[in-house]
Enzyme design. Sequence first.
Site, PDB file in Angstrom:
ATOM      1  N   ASP A  13     -18.337  52.892  24.120  1.00  0.00           N
ATOM      2  CA  ASP A  13     -18.888  52.012  23.075  1.00  0.00           C
ATOM      3  C   ASP A  13     -20.374  52.229  22.857  1.00  0.00           C
ATOM      4  O   ASP A  13     -21.108  51.297  22.507  1.00  0.00           O
ATOM      5  CB  ASP A  13     -18.619  50.530  23.421  1.00  0.00           C
ATOM      6  CG  ASP A  13     -17.172  50.310  23.786  1.00  0.00           C
ATOM      7  OD1 ASP A  13     -16.321  50.767  23.019  1.00  0.00           O
ATOM      8  OD2 ASP A  13     -16.900  49.720  24.846  1.00  0.00           O
ATOM      9  N   LYS A  16     -20.902  56.474  19.525  1.00  0.00           N
ATOM     10  CA  LYS A  16     -20.704  57.919  19.302  1.00  0.00           C
ATOM     11  C   LYS A  16     -20.272  58.194  17.860  1.00  0.00           C
ATOM     12  O   LYS A  16     -20.608  59.227  17.294  1.00  0.00           O
ATOM     13  CB  LYS A  16     -19.614  58.458  20.242  1.00  0.00           C
ATOM     14  CG  LYS A  16     -19.983  58.405  21.703  1.00  0.00           C
ATOM     15  CD  LYS A  16     -18.848  58.883  22.576  1.00  0.00           C
ATOM     16  CE  LYS A  16     -17.674  57.958  22.631  1.00  0.00           C
ATOM     17  NZ  LYS A  16     -17.859  56.678  23.286  1.00  0.00           N
ATOM     18  N   GLY A  40     -12.323  53.136  19.728  1.00  0.00           N
ATOM     19  CA  GLY A  40     -12.498  52.506  18.431  1.00  0.00           C
ATOM     20  C   GLY A  40     -13.921  52.736  17.997  1.00  0.00           C
ATOM     21  O   GLY A  40     -14.834  52.572  18.804  1.00  0.00           O
ATOM     22  N   HIS A  41     -14.110  53.192  16.795  1.00  0.00           N
ATOM     23  CA  HIS A  41     -15.491  53.293  16.343  1.00  0.00           C
ATOM     24  C   HIS A  41     -15.627  52.793  14.919  1.00  0.00           C
ATOM     25  O   HIS A  41     -14.708  52.871  14.123  1.00  0.00           O
ATOM     26  CB  HIS A  41     -16.083  54.693  16.533  1.00  0.00           C
ATOM     27  CG  HIS A  41     -15.201  55.796  16.110  1.00  0.00           C
ATOM     28  ND1 HIS A  41     -14.484  56.551  16.997  1.00  0.00           N
ATOM     29  CD2 HIS A  41     -14.926  56.270  14.893  1.00  0.00           C
ATOM     30  CE1 HIS A  41     -13.795  57.447  16.335  1.00  0.00           C
ATOM     31  NE2 HIS A  41     -14.035  57.302  15.068  1.00  0.00           N
ATOM     32  N   GLN A 246     -14.213  57.417  24.659  1.00  0.00           N
ATOM     33  CA  GLN A 246     -14.606  56.810  25.948  1.00  0.00           C
ATOM     34  C   GLN A 246     -15.908  57.466  26.447  1.00  0.00           C
ATOM     35  O   GLN A 246     -16.705  57.872  25.633  1.00  0.00           O
ATOM     36  CB  GLN A 246     -13.482  56.889  26.998  1.00  0.00           C
ATOM     37  CG  GLN A 246     -12.280  56.026  26.668  1.00  0.00           C
ATOM     38  CD  GLN A 246     -11.318  56.699  25.728  1.00  0.00           C
ATOM     39  OE1 GLN A 246     -10.983  57.850  25.897  1.00  0.00           O
ATOM     40  NE2 GLN A 246     -10.862  55.990  24.727  1.00  0.00           N
TER      41      GLN A 246
HETATM   42  P1  IMP Z   1      -7.144  52.732  29.166  1.00  0.00           P
HETATM   43  O1  IMP Z   1      -7.934  53.874  28.638  1.00  0.00           O
HETATM   44  O2  IMP Z   1      -6.558  51.863  28.076  1.00  0.00           O
HETATM   45  O3  IMP Z   1      -6.119  53.147  30.173  1.00  0.00           O
HETATM   46  O4  IMP Z   1      -8.155  51.755  29.952  1.00  0.00           O
HETATM   47  C1  IMP Z   1      -8.796  52.166  31.154  1.00  0.00           C
HETATM   48  C2  IMP Z   1     -10.218  51.643  31.200  1.00  0.00           C
HETATM   49  O5  IMP Z   1     -10.992  52.304  30.213  1.00  0.00           O
HETATM   50  C3  IMP Z   1     -10.363  50.150  30.904  1.00  0.00           C
HETATM   51  O6  IMP Z   1     -11.427  49.629  31.672  1.00  0.00           O
HETATM   52  C4  IMP Z   1     -10.745  50.118  29.434  1.00  0.00           C
HETATM   53  O7  IMP Z   1     -11.455  48.947  29.084  1.00  0.00           O
HETATM   54  C5  IMP Z   1     -11.614  51.344  29.352  1.00  0.00           C
HETATM   55  N1  IMP Z   1     -11.651  51.924  28.004  1.00  0.00           N
HETATM   56  C6  IMP Z   1     -10.704  52.668  27.398  1.00  0.00           C
HETATM   57  N2  IMP Z   1     -11.109  53.045  26.185  1.00  0.00           N
HETATM   58  C7  IMP Z   1     -12.350  52.565  26.014  1.00  0.00           C
HETATM   59  C8  IMP Z   1     -13.310  52.670  24.950  1.00  0.00           C
HETATM   60  O8  IMP Z   1     -13.114  53.304  23.920  1.00  0.00           O
HETATM   61  N3  IMP Z   1     -14.481  52.020  25.171  1.00  0.00           N
HETATM   62  C9  IMP Z   1     -14.762  51.353  26.317  1.00  0.00           C
HETATM   63  N4  IMP Z   1     -13.907  51.233  27.325  1.00  0.00           N
HETATM   64  C10 IMP Z   1     -12.703  51.841  27.172  1.00  0.00           C
END
Ligand code: IMP
Length: 449
Positions: A13, A16, A40-41, A246
């Site tokens: 977040d 990017k 998500g952006h 991420q």
């Molecule tokens: P997953 O990717 O849904 O399996 O989540 C694993 C961890 O990554 C969790 O702590 C999520 O909150 C975090 N996470 C996944 N995608 C994002 C993102 O785009 N931004 C911030 N945190 C993320």
Amino acid sequence: MPGLVIVGAQWGDEGKGKVTDLLAERADAIVRFQGGNNAGHTIVRDGEEFKFHLIPSGILYPDKACVIGNGVVLDPRILLGEIDGLRRRGIDMNNLKISANAHLIMPYHVLLDTAGEVKLGKLSLGTTRRGIGPCYADKALRLGIRVQDLLDEKILRAKIRTALGPKQQALRELSVQRRKLRKEAGEGSVAEGAIEDAPDPRIDLHTMTEEHVNFGHRLEPHIADTSRLCWDVLDAGKTVIFEGAQATLLDLDHGTYPFVTSSNPIAGAATVGAGVGPTDIDEVWGVAKAYATRVGAGPFPTELEDATGRYMLEKGHEYGTTTGRERRCGWMDLVALRYAVRLNRMTSLAITKLDVLSGLDTLRVAVRYRSREGALLDTFPYHQSILHSATPEYEELPGFSADLQECRSADELPPEARSYLDYIAEFVGVPIRLVGVGPGRDQVVWLGD
Ligand code: IMP
């Protein structure tokens, strides 16, 4: 800059999307190389807001190839929703190309993600529950369904059948365990054969196959050999941007495991997730917020659970684009940032949301950690127990009160804001080339050329 990677330098977040959107102006193709709709952006263009989960930020440029690479896991229902939404807003989708080798998030992956989190209870990771982990697990188990499988009903049905067996069993076991736990907790008895034991219509073989054949028809015009597409652009001396989702500290191998995502968001992974060679990469841009945030569980040494953290949350609108969850907020962590700089071998930094810090009298940046035993740590600890109990030691820098949102050049920034940026760049050893001072596309300050 023929091959340029953009990565998140913190826990995601960082903004990017906006940086990619700006740099994409000079690129010919934009490729996403990992993650799925857990990302998500938001991009603000001419006052209009666009939110994407899967589609790379470059889609707003009609003349650039916009690629979902093989390293991405995609939920076809979500992707088609985004395509339809953008078409309705008049965006040309012809340049969207999807790797035939990308893996699909199937309905059972989403169910397993949620069931797994519920089972973990207080120990849950706080995933986005979009099926990301189970989908990458199936990829590694060689039980995955790929985009190309959508184009052959026979293969698709056979692959779904093979993948489905273990999922049904796992979901049944998880539901039995949940029922047991609820009984033990005295939350009323759930009769055997109740609704939880009934086969879930969302993962019926026949329904899923039909639905996905239909998705395949709709996605077919976009399916392509995307590695070749990248090679052609690069070999012609043109520029490809590889866009990570991420961020570094959520990297499956190098992040704060197990509180990480199930893919590799670091720059090195761009080669695998897009199908190019390491020597195709010329530049690596890291994106970091002027402070730090994290969603979900896991260590976060500089977290602030006080009024300053609340200030960052509210002023920075720190709510997840994907899940709407409040983000945890804290001071800039330079120990972690220096780690991210080296791991990605960054060549440039973009610092976003500097405007959010205005109004704070003093700014703090973590410059080392102290372990529980009192040892000073200058580097990011590899051992999770040390990181979990480490406390940050701060350098204090003067804050600024001016509103930065109208600043467009370095000399319009207050001297304290410039010193803050200089301190960061000096500490981590990478030049800051771009600074975000507001959500709009034009609300940036370029530093250097
Ligand atoms: P997953 O990717 O849904 O399996 O989540 C694993 C961890 O990554 C969790 O702590 C999520 O909150 C975090 N996470 C996944 N995608 C994002 C993102 O785009 N931004 C911030 N945190 C993320």
